[in-house]
Design an enzyme around this catalytic site. Sequence first.
Site, short mmCIF file in Angstrom:
data_model
loop_
_atom_site.label_atom_id
_atom_site.label_comp_id
_atom_site.label_asym_id
_atom_site.label_seq_id
_atom_site.Cartn_x
_atom_site.Cartn_y
_atom_site.Cartn_z
N GLY A 202 -15.62 2.54 3.78
CA GLY A 202 -14.34 3.22 3.62
C GLY A 202 -13.63 2.89 2.31
O GLY A 202 -12.43 3.15 2.18
N GLN A 203 -14.35 2.36 1.33
CA GLN A 203 -13.72 2.03 0.05
C GLN A 203 -13.44 3.30 -0.74
O GLN A 203 -14.31 4.16 -0.89
CB GLN A 203 -14.63 1.09 -0.77
CG GLN A 203 -13.97 0.60 -2.05
CD GLN A 203 -14.78 -0.47 -2.78
OE1 GLN A 203 -15.93 -0.76 -2.39
NE2 GLN A 203 -14.19 -1.04 -3.80
N ASP B 207 0.85 -1.19 0.00
CA ASP B 207 0.00 0.00 0.00
C ASP B 207 0.89 1.24 0.00
O ASP B 207 1.88 1.32 0.72
CB ASP B 207 -0.92 -0.01 1.22
CG ASP B 207 -2.08 0.95 1.07
OD1 ASP B 207 -3.23 0.48 1.00
OD2 ASP B 207 -1.83 2.18 1.04
N ASN C 259 -12.94 -3.41 2.30
CA ASN C 259 -13.91 -2.34 2.50
C ASN C 259 -14.88 -2.31 1.32
O ASN C 259 -14.48 -2.50 0.17
CB ASN C 259 -13.18 -1.00 2.60
CG ASN C 259 -12.23 -0.94 3.79
OD1 ASN C 259 -12.52 -1.52 4.83
ND2 ASN C 259 -11.11 -0.27 3.62
N HIS D 132 -10.09 -5.21 -3.28
CA HIS D 132 -8.73 -5.46 -2.77
C HIS D 132 -8.83 -5.89 -1.32
O HIS D 132 -9.64 -5.36 -0.56
CB HIS D 132 -7.85 -4.21 -2.91
CG HIS D 132 -8.50 -2.94 -2.46
ND1 HIS D 132 -9.40 -2.26 -3.24
CD2 HIS D 132 -8.40 -2.26 -1.30
CE1 HIS D 132 -9.83 -1.20 -2.59
NE2 HIS D 132 -9.25 -1.18 -1.40
N LEU D 133 -7.99 -6.83 -0.98
CA LEU D 133 -7.90 -7.32 0.39
C LEU D 133 -6.69 -6.65 1.03
O LEU D 133 -5.56 -6.83 0.56
CB LEU D 133 -7.72 -8.84 0.35
CG LEU D 133 -7.75 -9.61 1.66
CD1 LEU D 133 -9.11 -9.46 2.35
CD2 LEU D 133 -7.47 -11.09 1.39
N HIS D 134 -6.94 -5.84 2.07
CA HIS D 134 -5.84 -5.25 2.84
C HIS D 134 -5.28 -6.33 3.76
O HIS D 134 -6.04 -7.07 4.40
CB HIS D 134 -6.34 -4.13 3.74
CG HIS D 134 -6.84 -2.90 3.05
ND1 HIS D 134 -6.07 -1.78 2.89
CD2 HIS D 134 -8.04 -2.62 2.49
CE1 HIS D 134 -6.78 -0.84 2.27
NE2 HIS D 134 -7.98 -1.33 2.01
P1 5GP Z 1 -9.71 1.39 0.26
O1 5GP Z 1 -9.81 2.71 0.99
O2 5GP Z 1 -10.40 1.47 -1.09
O3 5GP Z 1 -10.13 0.22 1.06
O4 5GP Z 1 -8.16 1.16 0.01
C1 5GP Z 1 -7.48 1.70 -1.07
C2 5GP Z 1 -6.01 1.63 -0.70
O5 5GP Z 1 -5.25 1.82 -1.88
C3 5GP Z 1 -5.58 2.71 0.31
O6 5GP Z 1 -5.05 2.08 1.46
C4 5GP Z 1 -4.55 3.51 -0.46
O7 5GP Z 1 -3.47 3.93 0.35
C5 5GP Z 1 -4.11 2.56 -1.55
N1 5GP Z 1 -3.68 3.20 -2.78
C6 5GP Z 1 -4.32 4.23 -3.42
N2 5GP Z 1 -3.65 4.56 -4.53
C7 5GP Z 1 -2.56 3.74 -4.58
C8 5GP Z 1 -1.49 3.62 -5.52
O8 5GP Z 1 -1.38 4.33 -6.54
N3 5GP Z 1 -0.56 2.67 -5.27
C9 5GP Z 1 -0.63 1.85 -4.17
N4 5GP Z 1 0.36 0.96 -4.01
N5 5GP Z 1 -1.63 1.94 -3.27
C10 5GP Z 1 -2.59 2.86 -3.48
#
Ligand code: 5GP
Length: 114
Positions: free
Chosen positions: A93-94, A30, A87, A100-102
């Site tokens: 919080g998406q 991330d 999310n 994507h799986l964090h």
């Molecule tokens: P969400 O908030 O949708 O669950 O998570 C999206 C995640 O993608 C966030 O933790 C954010 O930091 C990450 N992210 C957003 N843009 C990029 C990017 O360009 N590269 C990488 N490696 N991570 C990203």
Amino acid sequence: MSDCLFCKINNGEIPAEILYQDDEVSVFRDVSPQAPVHFLVIPKKHISTLNDLQPDDAMVIGKMMLTAKMVASDQGVSESGYRTVMNCNSDGGQTVYHIHLHVLAGRQLEWPPG
Ligand code: 5GP
Ligand code: ZN
């Protein structure tokens, strides 16, 4: 999907620190880590949200979990522990609309999340 950030990471148009990749999934760090270890497991197939999952996607979701387990082991956090989070939509919080799986590890995580 041409205007999707994570599809662009999947096809190499946008760089990322890739930890693992095969025909079905990509794993990369991330860009804004919320823990000492924070990586994302994504499918190669574009699926916008968990709400868009279809029965045919069961294999790829399973593959994402198995890949999370494998990369957590590679990163040395299997025994100390880690959290997997997906999310969905605004209240979840998406922010990136390609599922994507964090995977978060390397510090004591709180529960419940804020
Ligand atoms: P969400 O908030 O949708 O669950 O998570 C999206 C995640 O993608 C966030 O933790 C954010 O930091 C990450 N992210 C957003 N843009 C990029 C990017 O360009 N590269 C990488 N490696 N991570 C990203
Ligand atoms: Zn996508």
